[in-house]
Structures are given as structure tokens and as C-alpha cells.
Design a protein around this motif. Structure first.
Motif, mmCIF file in Angstrom:
data_model
loop_
_atom_site.group_PDB
_atom_site.id
_atom_site.type_symbol
_atom_site.label_atom_id
_atom_site.label_comp_id
_atom_site.label_asym_id
_atom_site.label_seq_id
_atom_site.Cartn_x
_atom_site.Cartn_y
_atom_site.Cartn_z
ATOM 1 N N VAL A 98 31.338 40.243 38.341
ATOM 2 C CA VAL A 98 32.532 39.436 38.063
ATOM 3 C C VAL A 98 33.787 40.198 38.460
ATOM 4 O O VAL A 98 34.710 39.635 39.064
ATOM 5 N N HIS A 99 33.822 41.475 38.132
ATOM 6 C CA HIS A 99 34.978 42.306 38.490
ATOM 7 C C HIS A 99 35.202 42.301 40.004
ATOM 8 O O HIS A 99 36.339 42.121 40.475
ATOM 9 N N TYR A 100 34.143 42.489 40.768
ATOM 10 C CA TYR A 100 34.291 42.506 42.224
ATOM 11 C C TYR A 100 34.619 41.130 42.783
ATOM 12 O O TYR A 100 35.345 41.012 43.781
ATOM 13 N N ALA A 101 34.103 40.066 42.153
ATOM 14 C CA ALA A 101 34.410 38.711 42.625
ATOM 15 C C ALA A 101 35.901 38.422 42.499
ATOM 16 O O ALA A 101 36.498 37.777 43.366
ATOM 17 N N LYS A 102 36.524 38.901 41.413
ATOM 18 C CA LYS A 102 37.960 38.691 41.225
ATOM 19 C C LYS A 102 38.768 39.373 42.318
ATOM 20 O O LYS A 102 39.880 38.936 42.636
ATOM 21 N N GLU A 103 38.224 40.424 42.897
ATOM 22 C CA GLU A 103 38.914 41.168 43.951
ATOM 23 C C GLU A 103 38.462 40.733 45.345
ATOM 24 O O GLU A 103 38.802 41.380 46.339
ATOM 25 N N ALA A 104 37.676 39.645 45.396
ATOM 26 C CA ALA A 104 37.174 39.102 46.665
ATOM 27 C C ALA A 104 36.295 40.106 47.408
ATOM 28 O O ALA A 104 36.169 40.036 48.634
ATOM 29 N N LYS A 105 35.652 41.011 46.683
ATOM 30 C CA LYS A 105 34.728 41.969 47.287
ATOM 31 C C LYS A 105 33.316 41.397 47.193
ATOM 32 O O LYS A 105 32.489 41.822 46.381
ATOM 33 N N ASN A 106 33.055 40.427 48.040
ATOM 34 C CA ASN A 106 31.820 39.663 47.931
ATOM 35 C C ASN A 106 30.579 40.491 48.231
ATOM 36 O O ASN A 106 29.516 40.241 47.666
ATOM 37 N N LYS A 107 30.687 41.459 49.113
ATOM 38 C CA LYS A 107 29.525 42.301 49.409
ATOM 39 C C LYS A 107 29.103 43.103 48.178
ATOM 40 O O LYS A 107 27.915 43.270 47.905
ATOM 41 N N GLN A 108 30.097 43.591 47.433
ATOM 42 C CA GLN A 108 29.773 44.311 46.209
ATOM 43 C C GLN A 108 29.178 43.385 45.154
ATOM 44 O O GLN A 108 28.330 43.805 44.357
ATOM 45 N N ILE A 114 21.925 41.980 43.168
ATOM 46 C CA ILE A 114 20.612 42.482 43.593
ATOM 47 C C ILE A 114 20.095 43.509 42.596
ATOM 48 O O ILE A 114 18.922 43.487 42.195
ATOM 49 N N LEU A 115 20.972 44.416 42.160
ATOM 50 C CA LEU A 115 20.572 45.408 41.164
ATOM 51 C C LEU A 115 20.162 44.737 39.850
ATOM 52 O O LEU A 115 19.170 45.119 39.221
ATOM 53 N N THR A 116 20.927 43.711 39.456
ATOM 54 C CA THR A 116 20.601 42.984 38.221
ATOM 55 C C THR A 116 19.240 42.320 38.324
ATOM 56 O O THR A 116 18.418 42.392 37.398
ATOM 57 N N ILE A 117 18.975 41.684 39.456
ATOM 58 C CA ILE A 117 17.703 40.987 39.646
ATOM 59 C C ILE A 117 16.543 41.973 39.697
ATOM 60 O O ILE A 117 15.462 41.714 39.157
ATOM 61 N N VAL A 185 23.822 32.350 43.128
ATOM 62 C CA VAL A 185 25.210 32.795 43.191
ATOM 63 C C VAL A 185 25.353 33.935 44.201
ATOM 64 O O VAL A 185 26.351 34.035 44.922
ATOM 65 N N GLY A 186 24.328 34.789 44.282
ATOM 66 C CA GLY A 186 24.359 35.876 45.259
ATOM 67 C C GLY A 186 24.416 35.370 46.688
ATOM 68 O O GLY A 186 25.120 35.937 47.535
ATOM 69 N N PHE A 187 23.682 34.287 46.971
ATOM 70 C CA PHE A 187 23.752 33.694 48.312
ATOM 71 C C PHE A 187 25.153 33.173 48.601
ATOM 72 O O PHE A 187 25.650 33.292 49.727
#
Length: 226
Positions: A98-108, A114-117, A185-187
């Protein structure tokens, strides 16, 4: 009349797409707030579902304290503890997404999911070994309980394993659903869809995963420690 689009359809190449505003919402903020509220209501129903199992456990433990205590000692505390650490860590990576999504860092975001899964998969693998042992020794629900261990020949022991399989099995089902949600969501993150204006899907997926983690934090002491 209110336009049904939050912004023009075109955006800069490589930039996250502008979120679409549904026609029945006054603004994007209202739409996102409604999505969060809907998820909170859904999570409340999930908590009620598990609460029924917790009440059953409390009732039968009061009726058969010795049987429940004896059965609990036959769970693998090491594997249960490892699984607890795995899930707590997976909640951290989901929050970081969520933190990275707010910063538009989609790769992160993709990396965090992936780590969560992977940790969720590790949780299920550990649970598979626990279940295999239970099936091997006959520590099964209700009338299928066949373990001849003298310390387990107490009233209430088969009921304990009934509740054990019901609660951990239902939780495992939620883990699988959570893995599917985070994969979807990862896709979307892999297509660079999230930004500071549009990260609701990541947030909702992470909220669901936190519920999975929270339920286990209650199940672990209830089944393994008390």
C-alpha cells in the motif's frame, strides 16, 4: 450534469491511468470512500463467521477442560509458532505494498505482493505437514478420531479436533482466497495502474490479508497455547 469521467481519457505514456469515476458517484473521493466502507462491512461479516467458532470453542472448553487441555498438548507448537511469524511478516509486506502504491511505485507493489503470496504458500505447506500427521495418527474430528494414545482417552478430545479442523480449515480457505485476490491486484500493479490518486484496490486487498492474519493471531493461542 455530472460527467461520468474523472479526467480526459488520454494520459502521458508510461503514467498510471486516471481512475474512472462511476456515474452514480459525485466524486472520486466519494467512490473510494464507498469502496473502503464496503470492505469494512464485508470484514465485519467475516469476523462474525469466525466469532461463531470462537464461541463454540469457549463453550466446549468449559464443558471438557481436561480433554481440551490434553488435546492441545498434541499440537506441534514449533510449526504453529513458525506459521504465526510467517503470517505476521506477510502482513508487513502487504502493508508495504500500500505504501508503494501511494507513491506510484508499481514494481515494488508487485514485489511486496509476491513476497506475501510466497509466505502464504509457506503457511499452507506447513499446515499440510500438520494435517498429514493428524491423519496418520488418527487425531481426526468427532467419530473419525482413532488415536489410542492413553492421554487422549478423555471426554471432549474428539470435539477439540473437530473445532481444530473446522477453524484452521476455514482459515486456510481464506488464505487461498487472499492469495487469489493479491495475485489479481498484483497483475494490475504490473500494468502500472496504481498511483496516489488510485490505490484503492491495493488497500482493499491488503485489508483482507490483515483479516487473515488477525484471525490466526486469535486461533494460535486458542488452539496451541491455552
Amino acid at each position: 450534469m455530472q460527467s461520468s469521467s474523472a479526467a480526459p481519457a488520454h494520459h502521458a505514456p508510461g503514467a498510471p491511468p486516471v481512475p474512472t469515476l462511476a456515474a452514480h458517484f459525485a466524486s472520486l473521493d466519494v467512490q473510494q470512500h464507498a469502496a473502503r466502507l464496503g470492505m469494512w462491512l464485508f470484514l465485519a461479516t467475516e469476523i462474525l463467521l469466525f466469532a461463531g467458532l470462537f464461541v463454540c470453542y469457549a463453550n466446549y472448553r468449559f464443558m471438557f477442560p481436561d480433554g481440551f487441555a490434553a488435546a492441545s498438548r498434541h499440537l506441534n507448537l514449533v510449526l504453529g509458532t513458525v506459521n504465526t511469524l510467517v503470517l505476521i511478516t506477510s502482513s508487513f509486506t502487504a502493508a508495504m505494498a500500500v505504501h508503494y502504491a501511494k507513491e506510484a511505485k508499481n514494481k515494488q507493489v508487485v514485489v511486496m505482493f509476491i513476497l506475501t503470496i510466497l509466505m502464504a504458500l509457506g503457511f499452507l505447506v506447513i499446515k499440510y505437514f500438520e494435517y498429514s500427521h493428524k491423519f496418520h495418527v488418527g487425531q481426526l474430528p468427532g467419530p473419525y478420531f482413532t488415536d489410542t494414545e492413553p492421554s487422549l482417552q478423555l471426554p471432549g478430545v474428539p470435539m477439540y479436533f473437530t473445532i481444530y479442523f473446522l477453524s484452521t480449515g476455514l482459515h486456510g480457505f481464506h488464505v487461498i482466497i487472499g492469495m487469489i485476490v493479491l495475485t489479481w491486484v498484483g497483475f494490475k500493479a504490473n500494468r502500472n495502474e496504481f498511483s496516489a490518486r488510485n490505490y484503492t484496490a491495493v488497500e482493499l486487498g491488503s485489508m483482507y490479508w490483515h483479516l487473515v492474519d488477525l484471525v490466526w493471531i486469535f486461533l494460535f493461542p486458542m488452539l496451541y497455547l491455552i
